[in-house]
Design an enzyme around this catalytic site. Structure first.
Site, short mmCIF file in Angstrom:
data_model
loop_
_atom_site.label_atom_id
_atom_site.label_comp_id
_atom_site.label_asym_id
_atom_site.label_seq_id
_atom_site.Cartn_x
_atom_site.Cartn_y
_atom_site.Cartn_z
N GLY A 1 11.20 -0.28 -4.48
CA GLY A 1 10.41 -1.27 -5.20
C GLY A 1 9.79 -2.24 -4.22
CG HIS A 2 6.58 -4.65 -5.64
ND1 HIS A 2 7.23 -5.73 -6.18
CD2 HIS A 2 5.87 -4.10 -6.67
CE1 HIS A 2 6.94 -5.84 -7.48
NE2 HIS A 2 6.12 -4.87 -7.79
CE LYS B 1 -0.79 -1.85 -11.08
NZ LYS B 1 -0.41 -1.77 -9.65
CG ASN C 1 -2.03 1.00 1.15
OD1 ASN C 1 -2.77 1.04 0.18
ND2 ASN C 1 -2.14 1.84 2.16
N GLY C 2 1.98 1.20 -0.72
CA GLY C 2 2.90 2.33 -0.71
C GLY C 2 2.66 3.33 -1.82
CD GLN D 1 7.30 1.20 0.17
OE1 GLN D 1 6.10 1.22 -0.06
NE2 GLN D 1 8.19 1.10 -0.78
CE LYS E 1 -2.60 3.32 -7.87
NZ LYS E 1 -2.28 2.19 -8.79
#
Length: 464
Positions: free
Chosen positions: A183-184, A361, A77-78, A155, A90
């Site tokens: 990045g995830h 997206k 959820n970043g 994160q 978002k």
């Protein structure tokens, strides 16, 4: 001693209180970058990958129930939704009936807890930009937190590097722009560094289900959990058949050298291999970013590597201020969490229905989600109401940003259940109860209004 750029970046991260393992992980990738590593995966080194389908797998109710009772749910959820003009999480976007992504995710999990008598903890991996808004939005769900576990973990962050010289970038006017998420793939570092990986294992959880918060199709399904548990695999990813809209996206393949499954992203594809990347008959499956992993297997792998899982590097070139192309070019060091599939021997993939992959997206995706393509049941699971999801292409000049998009659909989305495609070239505002039938293309050099109740059919409006 490392290079000047690495030493400056290390000092900056340490001063900002970044987790030491995250600093070491950054240093690992910095050195790769410094030595010319691009993370590219040439077509000549891989071959197509085939897999079983969930539709063909038998999973008993007992196995499914037992697996979901030992599963923890993690949502990435970043994301701020900056490409759609947003400056907050978002997942706060309204989707249906006044409910946001976060509302629907929370209610999906609460329903599953009741259905399976499962604890099913829900954890959000937030960024330093999404944490406050997300936690405020979730505060209304008193029964969502699980004793002994947080609702969120953060994160990590890392410095953006100037493309020339690889020194940490500076932006005194807005220091936040000097930082980026890794990045995830940072998921694993953050889980370990926060102590959450160990806490989940100690609390008796065996599996983690991870997905993006903007994909409401990614429900922690007990049947998939049962398949994963029965497989004995340490790691697995759900896949879907690629369609025309996935031509530029990543895909699964097998590495010829050792037979391991790899996930090749478009950013890891050489220019001469882009045609092969886009060939849907050769590389038939793409990742949903719905992941399952054995918590103990992940902990063991991280321990064996001193916390650095060693995922393939993704070198992402952007401007220091993404909204200002006059600012210097920077490199963001990133990794993809799905790439961990190549770390684990015996990792698996499984084909699932497209209903488990409904990412948002762009505002094109948002229109589909807000339309009647999906029903939202009492379990808050999206149920696809039409055979196919139509192709949507809205004029970027008028619809790309959420604020502009909302102004042009003030009475809600049109009905798309009978649509094959909707292409809008120009500035159209839609009234209430508009229906789209077949392949519809709208074009106008001047602003237009589609009257309430209009049926758009073929090349133009038809009578309702």
């Amino acid at each position: 001693m490392g290079s000047k750029g690495l030493e400056l970046a290390r000092a900056k991260m340490q001063q900002a209180g970044v987790d030491p393992v995250a600093v070491d992980t950054f240093a690992h990738y910095y050195r790769l970058l410094e030595h010319g590593e691009t993370g590219m995966i040439p077509e000549s080194t891989i071959e197509p990958h085939e897999m079983e389908s969930l539709a063909d797998v038998e999973v008993s109710d007992d196995v499914a129930t037992e697996a979901i009772r030992h599963t923890a749910v993690i949502k990435l959820n970043g994301g701020l939704g900056t490409s759609m003009g947003m400056d907050r999480a978002k997942s706060l976007l309204c989707v249906r009936r006044g409910l946001s992504f976060l509302d629907i995710i929370a209610r999906q999990v609460l329903h599953l807890r009741s259905q399976y008598d499962a604890t099913l903890p829900l954890l959000f991996m937030n960024s330093f930009r999404t944490s406050a808004d997300t936690m405020a939005a979730l505060a209304r769900y008193d029964d969502l937190p699980v004793d002994g576990l947080p609702l969120e973990f953060l994160q990590n962050k890392e410095p953006k590097l100037l493309a020339k010289g690889l020194l940490p970038a500076s932006h005194p006017k807005d220091p936040d722009l000097e930082w980026c998420p890794p990045g995830h793939g940072d998921l694993y570092t953050a889980l370990r560094g926060s102590g959450l990986l160990g806490r989940l294992i100690e609390a008796g959880y065996r599996y983690a289900f991870v997905s993006n918060s903007d994909n409401l199709g990614a429900v922690p399904d007990a049947r998939v959990a049962g398949w994963f548990a029965a497989s004995g695999a340490p790691f697995a990813i759900e896949a879907v058949r690629r369609t025309a809209s996935d031509r530029k996206g990543g895909h699964f393949a097998r590495r010829k050298q050792d037979g391991r499954i790899v996930l090749r992203e478009s950013a890891q594809t050489l220019p001469e291999d882009l045609e092969a990347l886009a060939d849907l008959e050769v590389h038939r499956f793409t990742s949903t970013n719905n992941l399952w992993f054995d918590l103990q297997a992940m902990s063991d792998a991280l321990d064996a590597r001193q916390g650095v899982l060693g995922l393939p590097l993704i070198r992402n070139v952007k401007h220091l201020d993404p909204g200002d192309p006059s600012t210097p070019e920077v490199i963001q060091i990133e990794t993809a969490m799905g790439a961990a599939i190549e770390v684990f021997e015996g990792a698996r993939t499984i084909e699932v229905g497209r209903n488990r992959f409904v990412p948002v997206k762009t505002t094109n995706d948002l229109l589909v989600l807000r339309s009647d393509i999906y029903d939202l049941g009492r379990d808050f699971v999206l149920d696809q109401a039409s055979d196919e999801v139509p192709y949507i292409e809205l004029d970027g000049e008028f619809y790309k940003l959420v604020g502009d998009f909302d102004k042009r659909f003030p009475e809600g989305a049109p009905s798309l259940r009978e649509a094959d495609s909707l292409t809008v070239d120009g500035d159209f505002t839609f009234g209430r109860g508009v229906r789209v039938v077949g392949e519809v293309a709208l074009e106008s050099p001047s602003a237009q209004r589609v009257a309430p109740g209009t049926v758009l059919q073929g090349d133009g409006p038809a009578d309702g």
